[in-house]
Scaffold this active site. Structure first.
Site, PDB file in Angstrom:
ATOM      1  N   SER A  66      -3.043  -7.153  -6.628  1.00  0.00           N
ATOM      2  CA  SER A  66      -4.428  -6.632  -6.549  1.00  0.00           C
ATOM      3  C   SER A  66      -5.516  -7.690  -6.504  1.00  0.00           C
ATOM      4  O   SER A  66      -6.692  -7.347  -6.373  1.00  0.00           O
ATOM      5  CB  SER A  66      -4.747  -5.646  -7.694  1.00  0.00           C
ATOM      6  OG  SER A  66      -4.221  -4.370  -7.402  1.00  0.00           O
ATOM      7  N   THR A  67      -5.173  -8.983  -6.636  1.00  0.00           N
ATOM      8  CA  THR A  67      -6.247  -9.990  -6.743  1.00  0.00           C
ATOM      9  C   THR A  67      -6.720 -10.525  -5.397  1.00  0.00           C
ATOM     10  O   THR A  67      -7.609 -11.376  -5.349  1.00  0.00           O
ATOM     11  CB  THR A  67      -5.805 -11.189  -7.611  1.00  0.00           C
ATOM     12  OG1 THR A  67      -4.740 -11.884  -6.941  1.00  0.00           O
ATOM     13  CG2 THR A  67      -5.345 -10.733  -8.974  1.00  0.00           C
ATOM     14  N   GLY A  68      -6.136 -10.059  -4.303  1.00  0.00           N
ATOM     15  CA  GLY A  68      -6.571 -10.482  -2.966  1.00  0.00           C
ATOM     16  C   GLY A  68      -7.465  -9.430  -2.353  1.00  0.00           C
ATOM     17  O   GLY A  68      -8.590  -9.191  -2.795  1.00  0.00           O
TER      18      GLY A  68
ATOM     19  N   GLY B 213      -2.088  -9.846   3.792  1.00  0.00           N
ATOM     20  CA  GLY B 213      -1.796 -10.617   2.581  1.00  0.00           C
ATOM     21  C   GLY B 213      -0.320 -10.845   2.356  1.00  0.00           C
ATOM     22  O   GLY B 213       0.453 -11.064   3.298  1.00  0.00           O
ATOM     23  N   VAL B 214       0.084 -10.765   1.099  1.00  0.00           N
ATOM     24  CA  VAL B 214       1.488 -11.022   0.759  1.00  0.00           C
ATOM     25  C   VAL B 214       2.402  -9.946   1.369  1.00  0.00           C
ATOM     26  O   VAL B 214       3.555 -10.222   1.730  1.00  0.00           O
ATOM     27  CB  VAL B 214       1.652 -11.151  -0.775  1.00  0.00           C
ATOM     28  CG1 VAL B 214       1.456  -9.833  -1.492  1.00  0.00           C
ATOM     29  CG2 VAL B 214       2.986 -11.769  -1.121  1.00  0.00           C
ATOM     30  N   ASP B 215       1.881  -8.749   1.500  1.00  0.00           N
ATOM     31  CA  ASP B 215       2.640  -7.646   2.125  1.00  0.00           C
ATOM     32  C   ASP B 215       3.030  -8.031   3.557  1.00  0.00           C
ATOM     33  O   ASP B 215       4.198  -7.882   3.977  1.00  0.00           O
ATOM     34  CB  ASP B 215       1.750  -6.390   2.104  1.00  0.00           C
ATOM     35  CG  ASP B 215       2.477  -5.098   2.436  1.00  0.00           C
ATOM     36  OD1 ASP B 215       3.719  -5.102   2.474  1.00  0.00           O
ATOM     37  OD2 ASP B 215       1.784  -4.082   2.634  1.00  0.00           O
TER      38      ASP B 215
ATOM     39  N   ASN C 231       0.867  -1.184   0.000  1.00  0.00           N
ATOM     40  CA  ASN C 231       0.000   0.000   0.000  1.00  0.00           C
ATOM     41  C   ASN C 231       0.902   1.232   0.000  1.00  0.00           C
ATOM     42  O   ASN C 231       2.123   1.121   0.166  1.00  0.00           O
ATOM     43  CB  ASN C 231      -0.972  -0.001   1.185  1.00  0.00           C
ATOM     44  CG  ASN C 231      -0.246  -0.015   2.513  1.00  0.00           C
ATOM     45  OD1 ASN C 231       0.452   0.939   2.846  1.00  0.00           O
ATOM     46  ND2 ASN C 231      -0.375  -1.091   3.273  1.00  0.00           N
TER      47      ASN C 231
HETATM   48  N1  AR6 Z   1       3.261 -15.599  -1.414  1.00  0.00           N
HETATM   49  C1  AR6 Z   1       2.677 -15.428  -2.619  1.00  0.00           C
HETATM   50  N2  AR6 Z   1       1.434 -14.949  -2.799  1.00  0.00           N
HETATM   51  C2  AR6 Z   1       0.730 -14.635  -1.690  1.00  0.00           C
HETATM   52  C3  AR6 Z   1       1.239 -14.779  -0.386  1.00  0.00           C
HETATM   53  C4  AR6 Z   1       2.573 -15.291  -0.271  1.00  0.00           C
HETATM   54  N3  AR6 Z   1       3.163 -15.467   0.920  1.00  0.00           N
HETATM   55  N4  AR6 Z   1       0.298 -14.373   0.497  1.00  0.00           N
HETATM   56  C5  AR6 Z   1      -0.784 -14.004  -0.217  1.00  0.00           C
HETATM   57  N5  AR6 Z   1      -0.529 -14.161  -1.541  1.00  0.00           N
HETATM   58  P1  AR6 Z   1      -3.009  -9.476  -1.442  1.00  0.00           P
HETATM   59  P2  AR6 Z   1      -3.629  -7.018  -2.974  1.00  0.00           P
HETATM   60  C6  AR6 Z   1      -1.386 -13.892  -2.706  1.00  0.00           C
HETATM   61  O1  AR6 Z   1      -4.294  -9.364  -0.708  1.00  0.00           O
HETATM   62  O2  AR6 Z   1      -4.922  -7.584  -3.443  1.00  0.00           O
HETATM   63  C7  AR6 Z   1      -2.242  -5.484   1.929  1.00  0.00           C
HETATM   64  O3  AR6 Z   1      -2.855  -5.133   3.135  1.00  0.00           O
HETATM   65  C8  AR6 Z   1      -2.885 -13.811  -2.489  1.00  0.00           C
HETATM   66  O4  AR6 Z   1      -3.450 -15.115  -2.368  1.00  0.00           O
HETATM   67  O5  AR6 Z   1      -1.787  -9.790  -0.662  1.00  0.00           O
HETATM   68  O6  AR6 Z   1      -2.749  -6.323  -3.961  1.00  0.00           O
HETATM   69  C9  AR6 Z   1      -1.436  -4.345   1.330  1.00  0.00           C
HETATM   70  O7  AR6 Z   1      -0.812  -3.566   2.341  1.00  0.00           O
HETATM   71  C10 AR6 Z   1      -3.310 -13.106  -3.765  1.00  0.00           C
HETATM   72  O8  AR6 Z   1      -3.380 -14.067  -4.844  1.00  0.00           O
HETATM   73  O9  AR6 Z   1      -2.667  -8.111  -2.263  1.00  0.00           O
HETATM   74  C11 AR6 Z   1      -2.476  -3.566   0.581  1.00  0.00           C
HETATM   75  O10 AR6 Z   1      -3.200  -2.708   1.436  1.00  0.00           O
HETATM   76  C12 AR6 Z   1      -2.150 -12.157  -4.039  1.00  0.00           C
HETATM   77  O11 AR6 Z   1      -1.062 -12.611  -3.217  1.00  0.00           O
HETATM   78  C13 AR6 Z   1      -3.397  -4.646   0.065  1.00  0.00           C
HETATM   79  O12 AR6 Z   1      -3.259  -5.754   0.965  1.00  0.00           O
HETATM   80  C14 AR6 Z   1      -2.411 -10.690  -3.730  1.00  0.00           C
HETATM   81  O13 AR6 Z   1      -3.236 -10.580  -2.562  1.00  0.00           O
HETATM   82  C15 AR6 Z   1      -2.994  -5.136  -1.304  1.00  0.00           C
HETATM   83  O14 AR6 Z   1      -3.979  -6.008  -1.790  1.00  0.00           O
END
Ligand code: AR6
Length: 168
Positions: free
Chosen positions: A119-121, A32-34, A24
């Protein structure tokens, strides 16, 4: 010649020199991944992120990887679009995330990098559309990166990425 591959698993355990974070604008960490990347990299990552924040949507900025396991040396933070039905430039912002992350990897001299499905989470971007944008943008952007891993953390993401890679 750049090889693009789909890899199932955790991006914090990737054998690439750079990993991309779906961050973010604050670059201080989140869910999530962050969250996974910040936990694995340790608290210095949030300090380094805060020092270069904010990062605009569609842009990318790099920090060191700190405690992430080798060969990971760089984290490239990009901020994807929040899906609002597809009428708010979501596709062009996501395209920009992939293009800018690749440009930053080139500036760092990385030869391998891994992307999460940006962005897909939490941000709600439809996975199949995101996968097509990811593959099309990476194929269209000149780069010195030799190996690009598209990470699938779940079955659906693995399926849509594999399909997008097989197209065209
Ligand atoms: N390794 C690989 N992929 C992952 C992992 C991992 N360890 N963990 C989750 N994913 P998201 P966004 C996948 O929600 O939609 C945060 O709060 C997950 O299954 O992590 O871009 C940030 O600070 C999905 O397929 O990211 C932002 O505020 C993908 O990573 C916001 O979330 C992205 O999901 C960003 O949201």
């Amino acid at each position: 010649m750049t090889v693009i591959e789909v890899v199932q698993g955790d991006i914090t355990r990737q054998g690439t020199e750079a990993i991309v974070n779906a961050a973010n604008e604050s670059l201080r960490g989140g869910g999530g991944v962050d969250g996974a990347i910040h936990r694995a990299a340790g608290p210095r990552l949030a300090e380094a992120g805060a020092a270069i924040a904010p990062c605009a949507r569609g842009d990318a900025k790099a920090t060191p990887g700190f405690d992430l396991p080798p060969p990971i040396r760089h984290v490239i933070h990009t901020v994807g679009p929040v899906w609002k039905g597809g009428t708010h430039d979501e596709e062009s912002v996501l395209t920009s995330c992939y293009r800018r992350s690749l440009e930053v990897a080139d500036e760092l001299g990385a030869t391998s990098m891994a992307f999460p499905a940006i962005s897909t989470g939490i941000f709600g971007f439809p996975p199949h559309l995101a996968a097509r944008i990811a593959v099309a943008t990476l194929r269209a952007t000149p780069t010195s990166v030799e190996r690009i891993s598209l990470m699938a953390f779940d079955e659906e993401t693995h399926r849509v990425l594999t399909e997008a890679l097989a197209e065209g």
